[in-house]
Write a protein that holds these residues in place. Structure first.
Motif, PDB file in Angstrom:
ATOM      1  N   GLN A  66      25.919  21.193 -14.851  1.00 19.71           N
ATOM      2  CA  GLN A  66      25.433  22.558 -14.654  1.00 19.71           C
ATOM      3  C   GLN A  66      26.590  23.497 -14.303  1.00 19.71           C
ATOM      4  O   GLN A  66      26.652  24.630 -14.787  1.00 19.71           O
ATOM      5  CB  GLN A  66      24.384  22.573 -13.538  1.00 19.71           C
ATOM      6  N   THR A  67      27.509  23.020 -13.465  1.00 21.57           N
ATOM      7  CA  THR A  67      28.654  23.847 -13.073  1.00 21.57           C
ATOM      8  C   THR A  67      29.519  24.172 -14.277  1.00 21.57           C
ATOM      9  O   THR A  67      29.909  25.331 -14.501  1.00 21.57           O
ATOM     10  CB  THR A  67      29.484  23.117 -12.008  1.00 21.57           C
ATOM     11  N   THR A  68      29.814  23.151 -15.083  1.00 21.88           N
ATOM     12  CA  THR A  68      30.664  23.349 -16.264  1.00 21.88           C
ATOM     13  C   THR A  68      30.008  24.293 -17.266  1.00 21.88           C
ATOM     14  O   THR A  68      30.645  25.222 -17.792  1.00 21.88           O
ATOM     15  CB  THR A  68      30.965  21.996 -16.928  1.00 21.88           C
ATOM     16  N   ALA A  69      28.720  24.070 -17.515  1.00 18.44           N
ATOM     17  CA  ALA A  69      28.019  24.867 -18.521  1.00 18.44           C
ATOM     18  C   ALA A  69      27.849  26.323 -18.086  1.00 18.44           C
ATOM     19  O   ALA A  69      27.875  27.244 -18.918  1.00 18.44           O
ATOM     20  CB  ALA A  69      26.653  24.251 -18.803  1.00 18.44           C
ATOM     21  N   GLY A  70      27.697  26.568 -16.764  1.00 20.77           N
ATOM     22  CA  GLY A  70      27.410  27.929 -16.322  1.00 20.77           C
ATOM     23  C   GLY A  70      28.596  28.659 -15.721  1.00 20.77           C
ATOM     24  O   GLY A  70      28.435  29.776 -15.203  1.00 20.77           O
ATOM     25  N   TRP A  71      29.802  28.062 -15.802  1.00 15.44           N
ATOM     26  CA  TRP A  71      30.961  28.655 -15.142  1.00 15.44           C
ATOM     27  C   TRP A  71      31.329  30.028 -15.706  1.00 15.44           C
ATOM     28  O   TRP A  71      31.564  30.978 -14.959  1.00 15.44           O
ATOM     29  CB  TRP A  71      32.145  27.702 -15.225  1.00 15.44           C
ATOM     30  N   ALA A  72      31.375  30.151 -17.013  1.00 13.65           N
ATOM     31  CA  ALA A  72      31.750  31.419 -17.635  1.00 13.65           C
ATOM     32  C   ALA A  72      30.769  32.525 -17.266  1.00 13.65           C
ATOM     33  O   ALA A  72      31.174  33.660 -16.941  1.00 13.65           O
ATOM     34  CB  ALA A  72      31.829  31.260 -19.151  1.00 13.65           C
ATOM     35  N   ASP A  73      29.477  32.218 -17.297  1.00 14.17           N
ATOM     36  CA  ASP A  73      28.466  33.216 -16.928  1.00 14.17           C
ATOM     37  C   ASP A  73      28.613  33.622 -15.470  1.00 14.17           C
ATOM     38  O   ASP A  73      28.448  34.791 -15.110  1.00 14.17           O
ATOM     39  CB  ASP A  73      27.059  32.668 -17.175  1.00 14.17           C
ATOM     40  N   PHE A  74      28.923  32.637 -14.608  1.00 17.34           N
ATOM     41  CA  PHE A  74      29.100  32.939 -13.195  1.00 17.34           C
ATOM     42  C   PHE A  74      30.284  33.888 -12.978  1.00 17.34           C
ATOM     43  O   PHE A  74      30.188  34.857 -12.218  1.00 17.34           O
ATOM     44  CB  PHE A  74      29.308  31.644 -12.412  1.00 17.34           C
ATOM     45  N   LEU A  75      31.425  33.613 -13.652  1.00 14.83           N
ATOM     46  CA  LEU A  75      32.597  34.483 -13.512  1.00 14.83           C
ATOM     47  C   LEU A  75      32.275  35.905 -13.956  1.00 14.83           C
ATOM     48  O   LEU A  75      32.736  36.885 -13.359  1.00 14.83           O
ATOM     49  CB  LEU A  75      33.768  33.925 -14.308  1.00 14.83           C
ATOM     50  N   ALA A  76      31.495  36.019 -15.013  1.00 16.02           N
ATOM     51  CA  ALA A  76      31.135  37.350 -15.503  1.00 16.02           C
ATOM     52  C   ALA A  76      30.182  38.057 -14.545  1.00 16.02           C
ATOM     53  O   ALA A  76      30.291  39.262 -14.309  1.00 16.02           O
ATOM     54  CB  ALA A  76      30.488  37.229 -16.883  1.00 16.02           C
ATOM     55  N   LYS A  77      29.270  37.305 -13.962  1.00 15.61           N
ATOM     56  CA  LYS A  77      28.290  37.882 -13.042  1.00 15.61           C
ATOM     57  C   LYS A  77      28.935  38.230 -11.705  1.00 15.61           C
ATOM     58  O   LYS A  77      28.622  39.245 -11.083  1.00 15.61           O
ATOM     59  CB  LYS A  77      27.141  36.900 -12.832  1.00 15.61           C
ATOM     60  N   GLY A  78      29.815  37.347 -11.219  1.00 15.26           N
ATOM     61  CA  GLY A  78      30.566  37.619 -10.001  1.00 15.26           C
ATOM     62  C   GLY A  78      29.950  37.109  -8.716  1.00 15.26           C
ATOM     63  O   GLY A  78      30.591  37.168  -7.664  1.00 15.26           O
ATOM     64  N   GLU A  79      28.712  36.582  -8.778  1.00 13.87           N
ATOM     65  CA  GLU A  79      28.081  36.147  -7.525  1.00 13.87           C
ATOM     66  C   GLU A  79      26.862  35.281  -7.815  1.00 13.87           C
ATOM     67  O   GLU A  79      26.133  35.511  -8.786  1.00 13.87           O
ATOM     68  CB  GLU A  79      27.656  37.366  -6.695  1.00 13.87           C
ATOM     69  N   VAL A  80      26.635  34.272  -6.968  1.00 17.24           N
ATOM     70  CA  VAL A  80      25.393  33.487  -7.000  1.00 17.24           C
ATOM     71  C   VAL A  80      24.960  33.268  -5.556  1.00 17.24           C
ATOM     72  O   VAL A  80      25.792  33.242  -4.642  1.00 17.24           O
ATOM     73  CB  VAL A  80      25.561  32.128  -7.719  1.00 17.24           C
ATOM     74  N   ARG A  81      23.668  33.106  -5.334  1.00 13.69           N
ATOM     75  CA  ARG A  81      23.131  32.865  -4.000  1.00 13.69           C
ATOM     76  C   ARG A  81      22.153  31.695  -4.016  1.00 13.69           C
ATOM     77  O   ARG A  81      21.237  31.645  -4.837  1.00 13.69           O
ATOM     78  CB  ARG A  81      22.408  34.121  -3.470  1.00 13.69           C
ATOM     79  N   ASP A  82      22.365  30.752  -3.106  1.00 13.23           N
ATOM     80  CA  ASP A  82      21.452  29.623  -2.867  1.00 13.23           C
ATOM     81  C   ASP A  82      21.098  28.868  -4.148  1.00 13.23           C
ATOM     82  O   ASP A  82      19.924  28.628  -4.466  1.00 13.23           O
ATOM     83  CB  ASP A  82      20.166  30.107  -2.189  1.00 13.23           C
ATOM     84  N   VAL A  83      22.133  28.496  -4.887  1.00 12.21           N
ATOM     85  CA  VAL A  83      21.935  27.667  -6.075  1.00 12.21           C
ATOM     86  C   VAL A  83      21.894  26.200  -5.641  1.00 12.21           C
ATOM     87  O   VAL A  83      22.734  25.758  -4.844  1.00 12.21           O
ATOM     88  CB  VAL A  83      23.094  27.879  -7.080  1.00 12.21           C
TER      89      VAL A  83
END
Length: 546
Positions: free
Chosen positions: A92-109
């Motif tokens: 999940q981390t590998t697949a969603g890393w690019a989206d996370f960098l673009a979004k800039g923030e995640v909470r309580d994943v």
């Protein structure tokens, strides 16, 4: 996933940003001291934290993170964060890393990390992307909240709630089954009594009629056996609980069990040489359960050659045995086969009443449900372990007993299977709300040599007695409409007419619950035969005379 050698030189990205060459020395020193102060606070943070670079590689970690996962800083810094995550979380981390960098923030994943000893930790992860203006440096600050205990508690609660729903479903079906069996027993009683009356009146020249009546009577007896199974599932049988030696039972039944298994199946007995002591159970029901389990195992193996193993073990109740059991000693009786095994769906439903994988006509689906309830009534549990291709193991855990216990069935009229014994003109008051059952019972007693008084409920019967009628014996159904049921009537009659014994009849013994029978009363279960009525009447009259 390949892991880098923690002892090899690591690529470490500094916590501090690149030095600003244009800044005067004093300002540079102040900046350096500020960054050192912030890093010290980060390292000592009470929350597990880590810093990642743009490639999701660990560049720094807090001491709390290291303590939580049991690693050293040297082993962690320079390695991908996915190296420390469970496989599903790493993906999940590998697949969603690019989206996370673009979004800039995640909470309580929700993520799952692995400790050094491979145990897993459930965490809630919150992360923020920081970008340095001008240089374009990317840094990810992540904080973890350990929710492993909470998740396990929630899972345990969910399992408990599921177990409660299952128990409530079993209880509801059991109550329905008991009610159906009660009504069915009344029907069977009328059939059995009328057939016996027919057989008693047909001469030898009516051989064909007698043969047909005999066939019908046999069918009624088979239906009686099914009803008994229904009632046992409904926890409605008055069990004769007593200390039993399971080693002796298995030894005595070994020949029968081997024949039940069949010639192509090897029957193995695994019993400790020193034995296992005594368990608390009902002898007849335990023997039936053991035979049923062997037959089930044989059917599971099918026509192929195989092995059925019966084993006994002494166990002490605890979390590793079964958390449904109170503390104490138990004896585990296990029947294991090397058949095809069950799917998880079948295994979960195997103890449900009327659930069966057999073809129509080859099983009622009550066998394992009956075993489940037998174990519960005896104060134990039953469980199944099975998987496709790995066979099936059914275990019954029963309380171990060190000394004799009170026979709870002591107040019930003994079952006497002797021949029919005629009465001597005694008067029997028959109290039964079902007109067909009442009339056939009255006729049966009349043919046995008794005088009969009939009443359709307890109030009418009490009126007959208080009106001056003399009865030597009262034979009353337990479940009746009106202000009193049969049990209450027996108590009232016992206090007002103590010289008159009472026989309580019922097709649903569970109505008694934990109630103690009146001293003047015994039990006759429906459906009963002419011989049962005769034996119960003579026993009650003889006992009362003494």
């Amino acid at each position: 996933m390949t892991h880098s050698n923690p002892l090899a030189p690591q690529r470490v990205t500094s916590w501090r940003r690149a030095p600003l060459t244009a800044v005067p020395d004093v300002a540079h020193v102040a900046l350096r001291e500020s960054e050192d102060h912030h890093r010290a606070n980060f390292v000592r943070a009470p929350v597990p934290m880590l810093v990642l670079d743009v490639d999701a590689t660990v560049t720094d970690v807090s001491d709390r993170w290291l303590d939580l996962l049991d690693y050293t800083r040297l082993e962690v810094v320079g390695r991908p964060v996915s190296d420390f995550q469970a496989l599903s979380s790493a993906q999940q981390t590998t697949a969603g890393w690019a989206d996370f960098l673009a979004k800039g923030e995640v909470r309580d994943v929700e993520r799952c990390f692995r400790r050094r000893d491979a145990t897993e930790l459930d965490v809630l992860l919150s992360a923020t992307v920081e970008r340095t203006p001008g240089s374009g440096e990317v840094r990810v600050i992540a904080a973890l909240t350990d929710v492993t205990s909470r998740k396990r508690a929630e899972a345990a609660l969910q399992a408990s709630e599921e177990g409660l729903r299952h128990a409530q479903k079993m209880e509801a079906i059991g109550q329905l089954t008991g009610s159906i069996a009660h009504d069915f027993n009344n029907v069977l009683q009328a059939i059995t009594s009328n057939l016996e009356l027919i057989l008693g009146r047909v001469g030898d020249d009516r051989a064909e009629v007698m043969r047909l009546a005999d066939n019908a009577l046999d069918a009624a007896k088979r239906a009686t056996a099914v009803t008994a199974q229904l009632l046992n599932f409904a926890r409605s049988q008055q069990l004769d609980l007593r200390p039993l030696d399971p080693v002796e039972i298995i030894s005595r039944l070994r020949g029968l069990l081997a024949r039940a298994a069949g010639e192509r199946i090897a029957l193995e007995i695994d019993v400790p040489e020193q034995g296992v002591g005594a368990c608390l159970a009902d002898l007849n029901q335990l023997e039936c359960a053991l035979l049923n389990l062997v037959i089930n195992a044989r059917d599971a193996i099918g026509g192929a050659a195989g092995t059925i193993t019966i084993s006994l073990r002494s166990e002490e109740a605890g979390a590793d045995v079964d958390d449904r059991l109170p503390k104490g000693g138990y004896i585990g009786l296990t029947v294991r086969d090397n058949g095809p095994g069950m799917s998880e769906e079948v295994r979960r439903r195997a103890f449900e009443p009327f659930f069966t994988t057999k073809v129509p006509g080859k099983g009622t689906g009550l066998g394992l449900a009956q075993i489940y309830n037998l174990a519960q009534q005896c104060g134990g549990v039953a469980r199944i372990e099975s998987a496709p291709g790995k066979g099936t193991e059914v275990a019954i855990l029963l309380p171990s007993i060190q000394k004799p216990v009170l026979d709870i069935a002591a107040s019930v009229t003994p079952s006497v299977k002797a021949g029919v014994e005629a009465g001597m003109g005694e008067t029997v008051l028959v109290v039964e709300d079902d007109a067909m059952v009442r009339s056939t019972l009255a006729e049966t007693l009349s043919e046995l040599g008794y005088r009969i008084i009939e009443a359709d409920d307890a109030d009418a019967a009490l009126g007959v007695l208080e009106g001056g009628a003399v009865a030597d014996l009262i034979l009353t159904d337990i479940s009746m409409p009106g202000s009193m049921d049969g049990l209450e009537f027996a108590r009232v009659a016992g206090s007002r007419f103590p010289e008159v014994p009472v026989i309580l009849t019922t097709g649903h013994i569970d109505v008694l619950g934990a109630t103690t029978l009146p001293t003047n009363a015994g039990i006759l279960s429906k459906p009963y035969t002419r011989g049962d009525v005769s034996a119960a009447a003579r026993h009650a009259l003889a006992k009362h005379r003494h």
